[in-house]
Write an enzyme that holds these catalytic residues in place. Structure first.
Site, PDB file in Angstrom:
ATOM      1  CB  SER A 175      20.051  45.790 -23.975  1.00 25.11           C
ATOM      2  OG  SER A 175      21.328  45.319 -24.370  1.00 25.11           O
ATOM      3  CG  HIS A 203      15.727  45.810 -23.161  1.00 27.69           C
ATOM      4  ND1 HIS A 203      16.057  46.471 -22.001  1.00 27.69           N
ATOM      5  CD2 HIS A 203      16.631  44.808 -23.309  1.00 27.69           C
ATOM      6  CE1 HIS A 203      17.132  45.890 -21.464  1.00 27.69           C
ATOM      7  NE2 HIS A 203      17.498  44.888 -22.237  1.00 27.69           N
ATOM      8  CE  LYS A 235      16.260  43.745 -19.370  1.00 29.43           C
ATOM      9  NZ  LYS A 235      16.489  42.425 -18.740  1.00 29.43           N
TER      10      LYS A 235
END
Length: 396
Positions: A175, A203, A235
């Protein structure tokens, strides 16, 4: 009370004090923060779906048909049909046989890791793993062995000299550095040493791999090779909640053992319906991923020409290395004066001496947005150090 105030004052003196911004309106590149209109390059909305009409409509429909609150835990009467259908869709999307829906990514990591290992077991954790992984390891009460970031040689030695039940856990896409774990080699080592591999690809999903199916899928690794993969909807998917996918028997085991799943109220069914719709979008959004990749390549080329120090990341996470925490804050403030919001990341989120600006690019950014960012960096004197490298100590 005095001790707490003293610690806050020390953080301020070291440039480590954290503040919250008040954001109004939807999450998008042009947003209002603390009453000012800014062009933001710090969101994890990598595909620009957080404000997508299809997701808003799915949530509205869910509210109308199922109300708002989850009202109960999954094991009492909170496991709604919308949650169940989402889990079935997740399993199909990721090529796994089962899935489990959690309320947050933090809860997923803590619940999965602490359920899969305990006293007498050993967990092997990458030094730059996310705080939620680190806390999950601690909660398990297992022995924790940290290996230097991405160092599979050290991990191999650690695995060889350790007996008993072994769990290897890593981020897929890291991240703060934006790089991708050596997943194929990790899978090989785990098979060789009879260890269970857990990958948090929060991610990676949405941006990495065919149809955004993540870094594990991109490597062609099967459920046997990587039994448990964790992801989040907050996300690239643009909604809320998190999940773990893997063999159906392990999903059943987690229902029995994962405390952060058992002892919490289920997410609202409307959010599960929005997340279901987001998978459909991600699966068919190759043009967004292609546009994002072009932005990434342009940004990296321009920043290198300007003399800034970047880490070797091919993902939407592009750290601009500074080193000193106060210098990172100054650079962030200089950009904000030009109407650009780029967050300075400092210890304890990253190791001491590796403070940075974490630029995150989104498919919703335009070429003109990127031009403006590059021009702003050009107007600021480079304050980065070319010798700053990813640290091998544990952050957070």
């Amino acid at each position: 009370m005095r001790d707490f105030i003293r610690e806050i004052d020390e953080r301020k003196a070291l440039g480590l004090y954290r503040t919250r911004r008040v954001v109004s309106g939807p999450q998008q590149p042009r947003m209002t923060a603390d009453g000012e209109t800014v062009l933001a390059f710090c969101s994890n909305d990598y595909l620009g779906l957080a404000n997508h009409p299809a997701l808003i409509e799915a949530a509205k429909s869910g509210l109308e048909t199922n109300g708002l609150g989850g009202a109960s835990s999954h094991l009492i009467c909170g496991h709604h049909q919308a949650h169940h259908q989402l889990e079935e869709r997740l399993a199909a999307f990721t090529g796994r046989t089962g899935a489990l829906f959690f309320s947050t990514g933090y809860m997923a990591n803590m619940g999965v890791i602490s359920a899969m290992a305990g006293r007498g077991d050993t967990i092997f954790s990458d030094a730059l793993n996310h705080a939620s992984i680190i806390d999950g390891c601690k909660l398990s009460r297992a022995t924790i062995r940290t290996y230097p970031h991405g160092d599979t040689d050290t991990l191999a030695n650690q695995l060889a000299e350790t007996g008993g039940h072994k769990l290897v856990v890593t981020d897929g896409v890291f991240s703060m550095d934006g790089d991708i774990a050596p997943l194929r080699e990790l899978a090989r080592l785990c098979k060789q040493h009879d260890a269970l591999l857990v990958v948090d690809d929060a991610h990676g999903f949405g941006c990495v791999g065919p149809q955004g199916r993540g870094s594990v899928f991109a490597e062609g690794l099967t459920e046997d090779e990587v039994p448990l993969v964790i992801g989040t909807f907050g996300k690239a998917f643009g909604s809320s909640g998190a999940f773990v996918v893997g063999p159906a028997p392990l999903m059943d085991y987690l229902v029995q053992k994962a405390r952060t799943y058992i002892y919490t109220t289920a997410m609202p069914p409307a959010l599960a319906m929005a997340s279901h719709a987001s998978i459909d979008l991600v699966e068919h959004e190759d043009p967004r991923r292609q546009h994002l990749q072009r932005l990434i390549e342009r940004f990296r080329s321009a920043m290198k020409d300007l003399g800034y120090s970047l880490l070797p990341s091919s993902t939407a996470i592009q750290p601009v290395m500074v080193g000193d925490a106060k210098a990172a804050l100054r650079l962030s403030a200089d950009l904000e004066k030009r109407g650009l919001l780029v967050t300075a990341i400092r210890p304890p989120t990253v190791p001491r001496g590796t403070s940075r600006l974490r630029v995150t690019l989104s498919a919703s950014h335009t070429e003109a947005d990127l031009d403006r960012l590059i021009e702003a960096f050009a107007a600021c004197a480079p304050v980065t150090r070319s010798d700053v490298q990813p640290a091998i100590v544990t952050p957070h």
